[in-house]
Design a protein around this motif. Structure first.
Motif, PDB file in Angstrom:
ATOM      1  N   HIS A 233     -36.864  47.915 -63.261  1.00  0.00           N
ATOM      2  CA  HIS A 233     -36.406  46.569 -62.911  1.00  0.00           C
ATOM      3  C   HIS A 233     -35.372  46.073 -63.918  1.00  0.00           C
ATOM      4  CE1 HIS A 233     -38.974  45.670 -59.520  1.00  0.00           C
ATOM      5  NE2 HIS A 233     -40.059  46.024 -60.192  1.00  0.00           N
ATOM      6  N   LEU A 234     -35.618  46.298 -65.196  1.00  0.00           N
ATOM      7  CA  LEU A 234     -34.677  45.855 -66.226  1.00  0.00           C
ATOM      8  C   LEU A 234     -33.344  46.577 -66.083  1.00  0.00           C
ATOM      9  CD1 LEU A 234     -34.076  44.176 -68.727  1.00  0.00           C
ATOM     10  CD2 LEU A 234     -35.126  45.980 -70.124  1.00  0.00           C
ATOM     11  N   GLY A 235     -33.377  47.874 -65.777  1.00  0.00           N
ATOM     12  CA  GLY A 235     -32.134  48.603 -65.565  1.00  0.00           C
ATOM     13  C   GLY A 235     -31.354  48.079 -64.383  1.00  0.00           C
ATOM     14  N   ALA A 236     -32.039  47.785 -63.285  1.00  0.00           N
ATOM     15  CA  ALA A 236     -31.364  47.249 -62.101  1.00  0.00           C
ATOM     16  C   ALA A 236     -30.722  45.897 -62.392  1.00  0.00           C
ATOM     17  CB  ALA A 236     -32.357  47.135 -60.950  1.00  0.00           C
ATOM     18  N   VAL A 237     -31.456  45.057 -63.127  1.00  0.00           N
ATOM     19  CA  VAL A 237     -30.930  43.732 -63.482  1.00  0.00           C
ATOM     20  C   VAL A 237     -29.709  43.876 -64.393  1.00  0.00           C
ATOM     21  CG1 VAL A 237     -31.441  41.691 -64.890  1.00  0.00           C
ATOM     22  CG2 VAL A 237     -33.043  42.418 -63.125  1.00  0.00           C
ATOM     23  N   ASP A 238     -29.782  44.774 -65.355  1.00  0.00           N
ATOM     24  CA  ASP A 238     -28.670  44.953 -66.289  1.00  0.00           C
ATOM     25  C   ASP A 238     -27.407  45.409 -65.565  1.00  0.00           C
ATOM     26  OD1 ASP A 238     -27.678  45.352 -69.194  1.00  0.00           O
ATOM     27  OD2 ASP A 238     -27.256  47.270 -68.222  1.00  0.00           O
ATOM     28  N   VAL A 239     -27.556  46.364 -64.652  1.00  0.00           N
ATOM     29  CA  VAL A 239     -26.389  46.858 -63.912  1.00  0.00           C
ATOM     30  C   VAL A 239     -25.765  45.731 -63.090  1.00  0.00           C
ATOM     31  CG1 VAL A 239     -25.647  48.397 -62.051  1.00  0.00           C
ATOM     32  CG2 VAL A 239     -27.150  49.252 -63.855  1.00  0.00           C
ATOM     33  N   ALA A 240     -26.591  44.954 -62.424  1.00  0.00           N
ATOM     34  CA  ALA A 240     -26.072  43.853 -61.592  1.00  0.00           C
ATOM     35  C   ALA A 240     -25.342  42.823 -62.449  1.00  0.00           C
ATOM     36  CB  ALA A 240     -27.217  43.213 -60.824  1.00  0.00           C
ATOM     37  N   LEU A 285     -33.139  37.073 -59.494  1.00  0.00           N
ATOM     38  CA  LEU A 285     -34.344  36.300 -59.181  1.00  0.00           C
ATOM     39  C   LEU A 285     -35.405  37.176 -58.535  1.00  0.00           C
ATOM     40  CD1 LEU A 285     -32.648  33.056 -57.813  1.00  0.00           C
ATOM     41  CD2 LEU A 285     -34.087  33.177 -59.864  1.00  0.00           C
ATOM     42  N   ASP A 286     -34.990  38.035 -57.615  1.00  0.00           N
ATOM     43  CA  ASP A 286     -35.930  38.904 -56.917  1.00  0.00           C
ATOM     44  C   ASP A 286     -36.509  39.966 -57.858  1.00  0.00           C
ATOM     45  OD1 ASP A 286     -37.199  39.938 -54.438  1.00  0.00           O
ATOM     46  OD2 ASP A 286     -35.874  41.651 -54.787  1.00  0.00           O
ATOM     47  N   GLU A 287     -35.663  40.660 -58.596  1.00  0.00           N
ATOM     48  CA  GLU A 287     -36.124  41.726 -59.481  1.00  0.00           C
ATOM     49  C   GLU A 287     -37.068  41.190 -60.559  1.00  0.00           C
ATOM     50  OE1 GLU A 287     -35.675  44.982 -59.489  1.00  0.00           O
ATOM     51  OE2 GLU A 287     -34.012  45.326 -58.083  1.00  0.00           O
ATOM     52  N   VAL A 288     -36.700  40.074 -61.179  1.00  0.00           N
ATOM     53  CA  VAL A 288     -37.535  39.513 -62.235  1.00  0.00           C
ATOM     54  C   VAL A 288     -38.870  39.036 -61.666  1.00  0.00           C
ATOM     55  CG1 VAL A 288     -37.727  37.656 -63.938  1.00  0.00           C
ATOM     56  CG2 VAL A 288     -35.580  38.914 -63.703  1.00  0.00           C
ATOM     57  N   GLY A 289     -38.819  38.418 -60.488  1.00  0.00           N
ATOM     58  CA  GLY A 289     -40.066  37.979 -59.870  1.00  0.00           C
ATOM     59  C   GLY A 289     -40.995  39.135 -59.547  1.00  0.00           C
ATOM     60  N   ARG A 290     -40.443  40.210 -59.007  1.00  0.00           N
ATOM     61  CA  ARG A 290     -41.260  41.378 -58.674  1.00  0.00           C
ATOM     62  C   ARG A 290     -41.777  42.064 -59.932  1.00  0.00           C
ATOM     63  NH1 ARG A 290     -36.924  44.302 -55.411  1.00  0.00           N
ATOM     64  NH2 ARG A 290     -38.327  46.107 -55.575  1.00  0.00           N
ATOM     65  N   ALA A 291     -40.965  42.088 -60.990  1.00  0.00           N
ATOM     66  CA  ALA A 291     -41.380  42.761 -62.217  1.00  0.00           C
ATOM     67  C   ALA A 291     -42.465  41.994 -62.963  1.00  0.00           C
ATOM     68  CB  ALA A 291     -40.168  42.959 -63.127  1.00  0.00           C
ATOM     69  N   LEU A 292     -42.360  40.673 -62.999  1.00  0.00           N
ATOM     70  CA  LEU A 292     -43.260  39.875 -63.837  1.00  0.00           C
ATOM     71  C   LEU A 292     -44.395  39.223 -63.059  1.00  0.00           C
ATOM     72  CD1 LEU A 292     -40.700  38.119 -66.216  1.00  0.00           C
ATOM     73  CD2 LEU A 292     -41.847  40.332 -66.472  1.00  0.00           C
ATOM     74  N   GLY A 293     -44.268  39.168 -61.743  1.00  0.00           N
ATOM     75  CA  GLY A 293     -45.310  38.541 -60.958  1.00  0.00           C
ATOM     76  C   GLY A 293     -45.334  37.027 -61.134  1.00  0.00           C
ATOM     77  N   ALA A 294     -46.481  36.424 -60.789  1.00  0.00           N
ATOM     78  CA  ALA A 294     -46.586  34.967 -60.802  1.00  0.00           C
ATOM     79  C   ALA A 294     -46.824  34.391 -62.183  1.00  0.00           C
ATOM     80  CB  ALA A 294     -47.718  34.529 -59.869  1.00  0.00           C
TER      81      ALA A 294
END
Length: 341
Positions: A233-240, A285-294
């Motif tokens: 997730h962190l890699g995907a966020v960084d690339v974006a 927003l989507d990647e961080v939400g999925r990675a960290l949960g609620a």
């Protein structure tokens, strides 16, 4: 950054408290002279301008919204050869035109015009001392400079119920024979190159907010034992985020090469960058939400507010409507060198 809590204890910050806190930070930003150090778009340091807006949003999206409006107003006054803002004045740009709300201007005594009607989405309605406002005239839409807070100027209570961007203070404002001064001719606000340059500045604010959301993921990844899913997730966020930073940098350089838009590329450039950055923000927003949960949304007030703020702020991009306008423009174009390596 800390948020003052409402003593009535809803479990989160009160909207009026957030509004007042953002207004105080905005006033300090203006009073300490920070806008004077913000380069005008196309003046050779547009990367610097975007970086300042990005960094403000990284810390506080509501402050960034108010500061970006003030900075945009100063650029408009300069571009349309209007008198500059005075010391201590806090300006906004109110140009939203959604269906149903109508603001009209008619000539009054002397050189003044009079504004009547309702203008929606007036960020800084209680904290700005002046605003540039679009209004309909018999000859077409024009931009007007108006002082706030006088007779006939009324922010409409209850018209800004947002949880996200609550601190931006963006209610409807009702005008009843409020004196105003025209800035530029009919449609000059839209025809000027700076209209599109300013849109890139808003995208820089969105991206700063996304960087702030991503910081929660980076912090979590740094505290945990190696976790392949978290790292992915962190890699995907960084690339974006990296792609969006590169797009903004390229757009800033292009603005500086052609500040008057003699090549006619400003609209496509801004539309592309805004669409790309809005998509990146949604991805973050989507990647961080999925990675960290609620967890952080429920227990970290600063992160939860930033997520809510960014979710609202990127809706300034009108999704498929803006993409359709871009596509229609491209359909009539021969080629665009900026789209090639």
């Amino acid at each position: 950054m800390t948020f003052p809590l409402d003593s009535s204890a809803r479990g989160g910050p009160d909207g009026d408290v957030l509004r007042r806190a953002a207004a105080e930070r905005f006033a300090r930003w203006v009073d300490h002279g920070h806008p004077a150090g913000l380069p005008l778009p196309g003046a050779g340091r547009t990367r610097r301008r975007l970086r300042v807006l990005h960094d403000l949003a990284l810390a506080d999206l509501s402050l960034a919204r108010l500061a970006e409006g003030h900075a945009d107003a100063l650029a408009i006054l300069s571009e349309l050869d209007a008198p500059p803002a005075g010391p201590g004045e806090r300006w906004a740009v109110w140009a939203a035109q959604p269906p149903g709300a109508v603001l009209t201007a008619r000539q009054g005594p002397g050189d003044d015009w009079l504004l009547d009607g309702v203008k929606p989405y007036c960020s800084g309605a209680h904290s700005c001392t002046h605003a540039l406002v679009t209004a309909d005239t018999d000859a077409g839409r024009r931009l007007f400079a108006v002082a706030t807070g006088g007779p006939g100027y009324t922010p409409v209570a209850g018209t800004w119920q947002a949880v996200g961007m609550a601190g931006s203070d963006s209610p409807d404002v009702r005008f009843a024979q409020v004196p105003a001064r025209p800035v530029g001719d009919v449609d000059a606000y839209l025809r000027r190159p700076g209209f599109w340059h300013g849109g890139i500045g808003v995208a820089a604010c969105w991206l700063g907010g996304a960087q702030g959301v991503a910081d929660a993921l980076r912090a979590k990844a740094g505290r945990k034992e190696p976790d392949a899913l978290l790292a992915a997730h962190l890699g995907a966020v960084d690339v974006a985020l990296h792609g969006a930073v590169c797009a903004l940098a390229a757009a800033a350089d292009a603005v500086d090469r052609d500040p008057r838009d003699r090549e006619g590329r400003a609209e496509v450039r801004a539309s592309r960058v805004r669409a790309l950055v809005a998509d990146v923000c949604a991805r973050v927003l989507d990647e961080v939400g999925r990675a960290l949960g609620a967890g952080p949304l429920c227990h970290d007030m600063e992160h939860a507010q930033r997520v809510a703020d960014l979710t609202v702020y990127i809706r300034q991009h009108h999704a498929e409507r803006d993409l359709a306008a871009l596509g229609a423009h491209l359909a009539g174009a021969k080629s665009d060198p900026e789209s090639a390596l």
